[in-house]
Design a protein around this motif. Structure first.
Motif: not given
Length: 133
Positions: A75-83
């Motif tokens: 929920a947190t890390w994958f969106p940061l990776l995408a950004e």
């Protein structure tokens, strides 16, 4: 593989693969909420610095469940990776069934379709997929 080690500690080695132009994360041993979060944030920093769009995430040597970190990873890390520009994330399962369950829980928590995350039973299959992307 032509690898340059960027970080190494008792639970994670992060390398840059010059041949394939991706980050290689080799997780080892027992993992905890703290080791997973610390390692993930370190990987994110290297991803930003190297401007990679692909990660080969190897859990082959992970020996424990780390499900307390699964929700945070998805929920947190994958969106940061995408950004940060990550497009493709190849996840090599651990042979440990509990570690595998933790990885599956992480992938289920992912709120978006970016990055594309696929899990594999071998490094060879994961590498082949990443090369096609």
């Amino acid at each position: 593989m032509a690898l340059r080690v960027l970080h190494q500690d008792s639970t994670l080695t992060i390398s840059y693969d010059y041949q394939h132009e991706w980050l290689y994360a080799n997780w080892t041993g027992d993992q905890s909420l703290e080791s997973v979060q610390t390692g993930c944030l370190r990987l994110l920093d290297h991803l930003r610095f190297e401007r990679c769009t692909k990660v080969l995430n190897d859990n082959t040597e992970v020996t424990s469940m780390w499900s307390d970190a699964s929700e945070w990873v998805g929920a947190t890390w994958f969106p940061l990776l995408a950004e940060a520009g990550l497009e493709y994330f190849a996840w090599v399962y651990s042979p440990n069934v509990y570690s595998r369950l933790s990885a599956d829980l992480s992938m289920q928590q992912q709120p978006t379709t970016r990055p594309i995350v696929l899990a594999f039973d071998s490094q060879e299959l994961a590498t082949n997929w990443l090369q096609l992307m």
